[in-house]
Design a protein around this motif. Structure first.
Motif, PDB file in Angstrom:
ATOM      1  N   GLY A 105       0.820  -1.344   0.113  1.00  0.00           N
ATOM      2  CA  GLY A 105      -0.110   0.056  -0.002  1.00  0.00           C
ATOM      3  C   GLY A 105       0.742   1.143   0.043  1.00  0.00           C
ATOM      4  N   GLN A 106       2.225   1.208   0.400  1.00  0.00           N
ATOM      5  CA  GLN A 106       2.813   2.344   0.518  1.00  0.00           C
ATOM      6  C   GLN A 106       3.668   2.414  -0.905  1.00  0.00           C
ATOM      7  OE1 GLN A 106       4.999   1.335   4.183  1.00  0.00           O
ATOM      8  NE2 GLN A 106       3.430   2.326   5.366  1.00  0.00           N
ATOM      9  N   THR A 107       4.100   1.414  -1.498  1.00  0.00           N
ATOM     10  CA  THR A 107       4.910   1.462  -2.776  1.00  0.00           C
ATOM     11  C   THR A 107       4.378   1.035  -3.906  1.00  0.00           C
ATOM     12  OG1 THR A 107       6.005  -0.499  -1.672  1.00  0.00           O
ATOM     13  CG2 THR A 107       7.280   1.825  -1.478  1.00  0.00           C
ATOM     14  N   ALA A 108       3.385   0.249  -3.958  1.00  0.00           N
ATOM     15  CA  ALA A 108       2.992  -0.114  -5.507  1.00  0.00           C
ATOM     16  C   ALA A 108       1.824   0.836  -6.201  1.00  0.00           C
ATOM     17  CB  ALA A 108       2.073  -1.575  -5.218  1.00  0.00           C
ATOM     18  N   HIS A 109       1.838   0.884  -7.090  1.00  0.00           N
ATOM     19  CA  HIS A 109       0.742   1.730  -7.992  1.00  0.00           C
ATOM     20  C   HIS A 109      -0.514   1.232  -8.105  1.00  0.00           C
ATOM     21  CE1 HIS A 109       5.080   3.226  -9.178  1.00  0.00           C
ATOM     22  NE2 HIS A 109       4.619   4.251  -8.696  1.00  0.00           N
ATOM     23  N   ALA A 110      -0.506  -0.015  -8.229  1.00  0.00           N
ATOM     24  CA  ALA A 110      -1.913  -0.669  -8.449  1.00  0.00           C
ATOM     25  C   ALA A 110      -1.827  -2.267  -7.593  1.00  0.00           C
ATOM     26  CB  ALA A 110      -2.163  -0.839  -9.804  1.00  0.00           C
ATOM     27  N   MET A 111      -3.002  -2.751  -7.183  1.00  0.00           N
ATOM     28  CA  MET A 111      -3.120  -4.067  -6.905  1.00  0.00           C
ATOM     29  C   MET A 111      -4.011  -4.896  -7.480  1.00  0.00           C
ATOM     30  SD  MET A 111      -3.793  -5.452  -2.861  1.00  0.00           S
ATOM     31  CE  MET A 111      -3.733  -7.334  -2.496  1.00  0.00           C
ATOM     32  N   LEU A 112      -3.654  -6.009  -8.118  1.00  0.00           N
ATOM     33  CA  LEU A 112      -4.610  -6.849  -8.708  1.00  0.00           C
ATOM     34  C   LEU A 112      -4.613  -8.466  -8.338  1.00  0.00           C
ATOM     35  CD1 LEU A 112      -4.881  -7.033 -12.507  1.00  0.00           C
ATOM     36  CD2 LEU A 112      -4.709  -9.101 -11.406  1.00  0.00           C
ATOM     37  N   VAL A 113      -5.591  -8.822  -8.055  1.00  0.00           N
ATOM     38  CA  VAL A 113      -5.975 -10.205  -7.756  1.00  0.00           C
ATOM     39  C   VAL A 113      -6.354 -10.995  -8.639  1.00  0.00           C
ATOM     40  CG1 VAL A 113      -7.005 -11.418  -5.927  1.00  0.00           C
ATOM     41  CG2 VAL A 113      -6.825  -9.230  -5.280  1.00  0.00           C
ATOM     42  N   ALA A 114      -5.653 -12.065  -9.359  1.00  0.00           N
ATOM     43  CA  ALA A 114      -5.860 -12.869 -10.271  1.00  0.00           C
ATOM     44  C   ALA A 114      -5.342 -14.373  -9.959  1.00  0.00           C
ATOM     45  CB  ALA A 114      -5.556 -12.390 -11.365  1.00  0.00           C
ATOM     46  N   PRO A 115      -5.996 -15.411  -9.796  1.00  0.00           N
ATOM     47  CA  PRO A 115      -7.433 -15.622  -9.819  1.00  0.00           C
ATOM     48  C   PRO A 115      -7.758 -15.067  -8.469  1.00  0.00           C
ATOM     49  CG  PRO A 115      -6.433 -17.597  -9.517  1.00  0.00           C
ATOM     50  CD  PRO A 115      -5.535 -16.814  -9.502  1.00  0.00           C
ATOM     51  N   ALA A 116      -9.102 -14.419  -8.323  1.00  0.00           N
ATOM     52  CA  ALA A 116      -9.626 -14.055  -7.107  1.00  0.00           C
ATOM     53  C   ALA A 116     -10.725 -15.258  -6.743  1.00  0.00           C
ATOM     54  CB  ALA A 116     -10.339 -12.609  -7.228  1.00  0.00           C
ATOM     55  N   SER A 117     -10.716 -15.782  -5.736  1.00  0.00           N
ATOM     56  CA  SER A 117     -11.657 -16.799  -5.452  1.00  0.00           C
ATOM     57  C   SER A 117     -12.851 -16.367  -4.635  1.00  0.00           C
ATOM     58  CB  SER A 117     -11.122 -17.836  -4.263  1.00  0.00           C
ATOM     59  OG  SER A 117     -10.747 -17.035  -3.133  1.00  0.00           O
ATOM     60  N   ALA A 118     -14.042 -16.987  -4.726  1.00  0.00           N
ATOM     61  CA  ALA A 118     -15.085 -16.756  -3.921  1.00  0.00           C
ATOM     62  C   ALA A 118     -14.859 -16.127  -2.684  1.00  0.00           C
ATOM     63  CB  ALA A 118     -16.104 -17.673  -4.164  1.00  0.00           C
ATOM     64  N   ASP A 119     -13.995 -16.861  -1.852  1.00  0.00           N
ATOM     65  CA  ASP A 119     -13.715 -16.539  -0.418  1.00  0.00           C
ATOM     66  C   ASP A 119     -12.946 -15.304  -0.359  1.00  0.00           C
ATOM     67  OD1 ASP A 119     -13.391 -17.505   2.349  1.00  0.00           O
ATOM     68  OD2 ASP A 119     -11.416 -17.368   2.126  1.00  0.00           O
ATOM     69  N   ALA A 120     -11.964 -15.066  -1.168  1.00  0.00           N
ATOM     70  CA  ALA A 120     -11.321 -13.886  -1.065  1.00  0.00           C
ATOM     71  C   ALA A 120     -12.128 -12.728  -1.508  1.00  0.00           C
ATOM     72  CB  ALA A 120     -10.121 -13.724  -2.351  1.00  0.00           C
ATOM     73  N   LEU A 121     -13.231 -12.630  -2.414  1.00  0.00           N
ATOM     74  CA  LEU A 121     -14.094 -11.533  -2.566  1.00  0.00           C
ATOM     75  C   LEU A 121     -14.875 -11.405  -1.351  1.00  0.00           C
ATOM     76  CD1 LEU A 121     -15.410 -12.550  -6.276  1.00  0.00           C
ATOM     77  CD2 LEU A 121     -13.547 -10.838  -5.660  1.00  0.00           C
ATOM     78  N   ALA A 122     -15.475 -12.489  -0.733  1.00  0.00           N
ATOM     79  CA  ALA A 122     -16.007 -12.288   0.601  1.00  0.00           C
ATOM     80  C   ALA A 122     -15.215 -11.539   1.662  1.00  0.00           C
ATOM     81  CB  ALA A 122     -16.590 -13.633   1.005  1.00  0.00           C
ATOM     82  N   ARG A 123     -14.372 -11.973   1.614  1.00  0.00           N
ATOM     83  CA  ARG A 123     -13.179 -11.286   2.730  1.00  0.00           C
ATOM     84  C   ARG A 123     -13.029  -9.949   2.340  1.00  0.00           C
ATOM     85  NH1 ARG A 123     -10.504 -15.062   5.466  1.00  0.00           N
ATOM     86  NH2 ARG A 123      -8.445 -14.224   5.502  1.00  0.00           N
ATOM     87  N   LEU A 124     -12.560  -9.493   1.138  1.00  0.00           N
ATOM     88  CA  LEU A 124     -12.208  -8.306   0.971  1.00  0.00           C
ATOM     89  C   LEU A 124     -13.444  -7.323   0.990  1.00  0.00           C
ATOM     90  CD1 LEU A 124      -9.628  -9.468  -0.258  1.00  0.00           C
ATOM     91  CD2 LEU A 124      -9.968  -8.109  -2.264  1.00  0.00           C
ATOM     92  N   ALA A 125     -14.687  -8.030   0.848  1.00  0.00           N
ATOM     93  CA  ALA A 125     -15.936  -7.290   0.702  1.00  0.00           C
ATOM     94  C   ALA A 125     -16.018  -6.647   2.297  1.00  0.00           C
ATOM     95  CB  ALA A 125     -17.040  -8.037   0.120  1.00  0.00           C
ATOM     96  N   GLN A 126     -15.962  -7.647   3.242  1.00  0.00           N
ATOM     97  CA  GLN A 126     -15.980  -7.661   4.807  1.00  0.00           C
ATOM     98  C   GLN A 126     -14.827  -6.753   5.064  1.00  0.00           C
ATOM     99  OE1 GLN A 126     -16.255 -11.275   6.737  1.00  0.00           O
ATOM    100  NE2 GLN A 126     -18.085 -12.061   5.356  1.00  0.00           N
ATOM    101  N   GLY A 127     -13.582  -6.541   4.627  1.00  0.00           N
ATOM    102  CA  GLY A 127     -12.553  -5.825   5.149  1.00  0.00           C
ATOM    103  C   GLY A 127     -11.729  -6.485   6.167  1.00  0.00           C
ATOM    104  N   ARG A 128     -11.729  -7.836   5.785  1.00  0.00           N
ATOM    105  CA  ARG A 128     -10.954  -8.823   6.890  1.00  0.00           C
ATOM    106  C   ARG A 128      -9.475  -8.220   6.731  1.00  0.00           C
ATOM    107  NH1 ARG A 128     -14.219 -13.645   7.854  1.00  0.00           N
ATOM    108  NH2 ARG A 128     -12.597 -14.623   8.521  1.00  0.00           N
ATOM    109  N   ALA A 129      -8.842  -8.715   7.715  1.00  0.00           N
ATOM    110  CA  ALA A 129      -7.301  -8.677   7.803  1.00  0.00           C
ATOM    111  C   ALA A 129      -6.702  -9.725   8.516  1.00  0.00           C
ATOM    112  CB  ALA A 129      -6.939  -7.409   8.342  1.00  0.00           C
TER     113      ALA A 129
END
Ligand code: CTP
Length: 430
Positions: A105-129
């Motif tokens: 978050g401090q140095t990359a210009h963009a983040m891309l998730v590929a493949p993004a699993s159903a679980d990852a989408l759920a976790r990202l939507a919830q703001g899990r960490a």
């Protein structure tokens, strides 16, 4: 003529190239790639290499699920750095004093998730960490691109759709999964999108959207004028220069329409609306219909200036009918660019090309000036179709460029991707 925004564009081969593969404009940018647990996880290695070829620095994070399919060593060996995986209980700072979950978050210009699993989408939507990938995504406030891959029923489930909608509403860019058979044997939407689509989505996330709000029409490729039932008159244009301009304008934020002649071999982003045509007349009709709504027209097509007059009898012309040979008569076609430039409304910008034969690029300048004036274009790029590495079906071009204010430039041999980038910048300036 057919107009489509195809679910699956024309080039579907796994490693199909894009028209921006030769770009140098992304060198030094940094992309952070998240890889989730999916059979498609191995495809991230191909993506990594494609971005690296452009000089993009790729760092990576493998989820716990991804490590069941691929290892950190694979990506480290290919040059990804750093390669993150679990979130250690007592995470310590790196040598620069940065926490691992905050570093992208401090140095990359963009983040891309590929493949993004159903679980990852759920976790990202919830703001899990509670794992490294989710924590890095939560701490990332730059552009986020998601390329999901999962079973079609998982993708279609309202829970997944709601998570995707939440993430998109927060600004994430979605690379819609592809349709077809999945590894689990089901049919439907859920396969990882074609790699060129993901590759270009990352480039879009990595660059300034300085063409946002522009509506751009590109004519590209050859036209084909049929003579008898099996023969036609055409030229060797591959459409690469037009595909590079269409892709470049889209990557920089424009809304793009491509009027494509037959046989285009280069990937166009799915978001580019394609009008497939064959003849010069069809290209003229399609371009004329689109033109009033456009801000820019980029006329790269190698339009046949003449069409052969067909023989009297339809079907295949039999050689017995002309044992001594024969002559073919040609009639002129409309000049698409000249006609649309002449009738344009104020504010519309016109980029013309000129295919010329000349001794060198400098000798093109007077020809370019004359054609710019004749076509009433704002900007014209001329190339020697007889020079090595320039012109039809090559990946590079050396050009003489002139604009209506009298500014001129000679550009040495460079990739058509870089030529497209410079021409888009020039059009924005005038
Ligand atoms: N063009 C067009 N319609 C045509 C012919 C050309 O829109 N019927 C456009 C091309 O896409 C290009 C520009 O006009 O942007 C110049 O094309 P070029 O083939 O170099 O020139 P011509 O106009 O065909 O003239 P000449 O053959 O005499 O060089």
């Amino acid at each position: 003529m057919s107009r489509t925004t195809p679910a699956t564009p024309i080039c579907t081969a796994a490693g199909a190239g894009t028209a921006l593969d030769g770009s140098t404009r992304f060198a030094g940018r940094r992309l952070h790639l998240g890889v989730c647990g999916s059979i498609a996880a191995y495809r991230a290695a191909d993506l990594l290499r494609q971005w690296q070829r452009l000089g993009i620095h790729v760092s990576l994070c493998l989820s716990r699920g991804a490590r069941q399919f691929v290892t950190p060593l694979l990506f480290e060996s290919l040059g990804a750095a750093p390669v993150y995986h679990d979130l250690p209980a007592d995470e310590s700072r790196d040598s620069l004093g940065t926490f691992a979950h905050l570093e992208p978050g401090q140095t990359a210009h963009a983040m891309l998730v590929a493949p993004a699993s159903a679980d990852a989408l759920a976790r990202l939507a919830q703001g899990r960490a509670d794992d490294m990938l989710a924590a890095q995504a939560l701490a990332f406030d730059g552009p986020l691109v998601l390329a999901p891959a999962m079973n079609p029923r998982m993708w279609a489930h309202p829970a997944t759709q709601a998570n995707v909608a939440t993430l998109c509403a927060r600004g994430a860019q979605l690379v819609i999964p592809d349709t077809g058979g999945t590894a689990c044997g089901d049919e439907g939407r859920g396969r990882l999108a074609p790699l060129p689509e993901i590759f270009l989505a990352a480039l879009k996330a990595l660059c300034q959207q300085d063409m946002a709000g522009q509506r751009v029409m590109v004519t590209l490729g050859p036209t084909r004028e049929s003579w008898d039932g099996v023969r036609f008159w055409s030229n060797p244009s591959s459409g690469l220069m037009g595909a590079a301009l269409a892709s470049c304008a889209w990557v920089r934020g424009a809304e793009v329409w491509a009027v494509c002649g037959p046989g285009l071999r280069h990937w166009l982003p799915q978001a580019v609306t394609r009008c497939e045509v064959t003849t010069a007349r069809q290209m003229f009709e399609a371009a004329s219909e689109l033109w009033p709504g456009m801000d820019m027209g980029m006329f790269t097509a190698a339009v046949a200036d003449f069409s052969p007059v067909p023989p009297a009898s339809p079907g295949k012309f039999k050689k017995a009918l002309a044992p001594e040979g024969f002559s073919v008569e040609f009639t002129p076609n409309a000049d698409i660019l000249q006609s649309l430039a002449a009738g344009r409304r104020s504010g519309q910008k016109v980029l013309a090309f000129a295919a010329e034969t000349a001794t060198d690029t400098t000798a093109l300048l007077p020809l370019a000036r004359a054609k710019l004036a004749r076509k009433q274009a704002d900007l014209l790029a001329a190339n020697c179709v007889n020079a090595a590495g320039s012109g039809f079906a090559t990946s590079t071009n050396s050009m003489a460029v002139v604009d209506a204010s009298g500014t001129e430039a000679i550009w040495p041999l460079q990739s058509k991707a870089d030529v497209a980038w410079e021409l888009c910048s020039w059009l924005l300036r005038i």
